[in-house]
Design an enzyme around this catalytic site. Sequence first.
Site, mmCIF file in Angstrom:
data_model
loop_
_atom_site.group_PDB
_atom_site.id
_atom_site.type_symbol
_atom_site.label_atom_id
_atom_site.label_comp_id
_atom_site.label_asym_id
_atom_site.label_seq_id
_atom_site.Cartn_x
_atom_site.Cartn_y
_atom_site.Cartn_z
ATOM 1 N N GLU A 168 39.224 72.633 8.139
ATOM 2 C CA GLU A 168 38.532 72.362 6.890
ATOM 3 C C GLU A 168 37.309 73.244 6.661
ATOM 4 O O GLU A 168 36.157 72.801 6.762
ATOM 5 C CB GLU A 168 38.136 70.876 6.819
ATOM 6 C CG GLU A 168 39.343 69.952 6.855
ATOM 7 C CD GLU A 168 39.012 68.490 6.633
ATOM 8 O OE1 GLU A 168 39.943 67.709 6.370
ATOM 9 O OE2 GLU A 168 37.823 68.125 6.721
ATOM 10 N N GLU A 352 46.526 66.447 7.895
ATOM 11 C CA GLU A 352 45.767 65.193 7.970
ATOM 12 C C GLU A 352 46.047 64.379 6.720
ATOM 13 O O GLU A 352 46.073 64.912 5.606
ATOM 14 C CB GLU A 352 44.253 65.422 8.052
ATOM 15 C CG GLU A 352 43.741 65.926 9.379
ATOM 16 C CD GLU A 352 42.220 66.038 9.404
ATOM 17 O OE1 GLU A 352 41.544 65.305 8.635
ATOM 18 O OE2 GLU A 352 41.706 66.871 10.167
#
Length: 441
Positions: A168, A352
């Site tokens: 991320e 995720e």
Amino acid sequence: MLKLTRADFPEGFLFGAATSSYQIEGHAQGGAGRTHWDDFADTPGNVAGAQNGAIACDHLNRWEADLDLLRDGNFDVYRFSTSWARVMPEGRGAANPEGLDFYDRLVDGLLDRGLKPAATLYHWELPSALADLGGWRNRDIAGWFADFTHTIMSRIGDRLWSAAPINEPWCVGFMSHFMGQHAPGLRDIRATARAMHHVLLAHGRATEVMRDLGMSNLGAVCNFEYAVPADAGPEAKKAAATYDGYYNRFFLSGLMNRTYPDDVLEGLGPHMPANWQDDMDLIGQRLDWLGLNYYTRKLIAAAPGPWPGLEEVPGPLPKTQVGWEIYPEGLYAFLKRVHDGYTRGLPLYVTENGMAWDDRLVNGAVRDDRRVAYLDAHLAQVARAAADGVPVKGYFTWSLLDNYEWNVGYDPRFGIVHVDYATQARTPKSSYLALQRALAR
């Protein structure tokens, strides 16, 4: 019970669970060095209850039982991260033998249980010694990260199923340097522009190192939020496009198109490092897959002030424990959008997806029916994308264990396995049992 099972997905589709090092391992153990998260948590007001990852889930000592949970849950893959400060306590120089040995055992333990190891090199635990030198603001971090990559992957890279450099990039760059919500807790647009570029530069250098080591199946993992204008006016539409730009398109465009979006450069351009354009070939080198982390949508309104000139407003949809709207259709939208507009045939993975809830242990069991419904709805969107020709190859739920949830501490519970932080007892929740049944072969 989940409505979908393994049989509803294409042949060879992989199911996994994910964690990250600082959130579960217990960073105060095993010779790990100090991180900027330790410093951030020690600063009053930054983290709920001033909590940190010193013990977390004690995974460093309980990893074998945790890997048994993965095996017994019928998962195929485990996505874990390595801690830079555990491997190299000062961020540079000598390695910590205990840290290398731990990840060596972890990878072998996964293979022994028939699980595929999927490693992420960095999930936000920057060594404090490198933060002292400017951290992600300093261009030299790309070289430091390359050295760390070589150190850890020389040890475990030959046995990994997949690897990605950085989890991320938006959180590493924007959330941490512009919004100040994560370590190092800055609110500085110049620092943000540099960090956002340097995190991709470090991605490129690490990918080079892993290729040189003969590794394959290398990817990148970006997070996505579905941005919706808060009203029908042109100002809200522009604000939502700006949010989409710096959240979703900046990193995706850098990785896949070797350029940054013009609407983001309107704000960040004056603050970008000199000659950043010269780095784009390194940043945009070949990948073997792309990972999408997706949780929620946001309603965006225009707001007075300098760029980006926007604010988030509460939406009407049901929300998780941390206030995130539940919008499964956004996952389908991103899988389709990324495939059609950027990756064009590259394998995609949902790396995720999950929800936080205030789960309670009652009479030895945890009924998390809301999470089962959340997972079911999002898995349905993944199956829909696959049926529509999107090359989505796997799905990882976040997270295997309840864990340290960064600036909000230990209260939010994302796990499919409940952790009693006082005793470290693990209790599989209803969501774990539902996945266990659905993934049985």
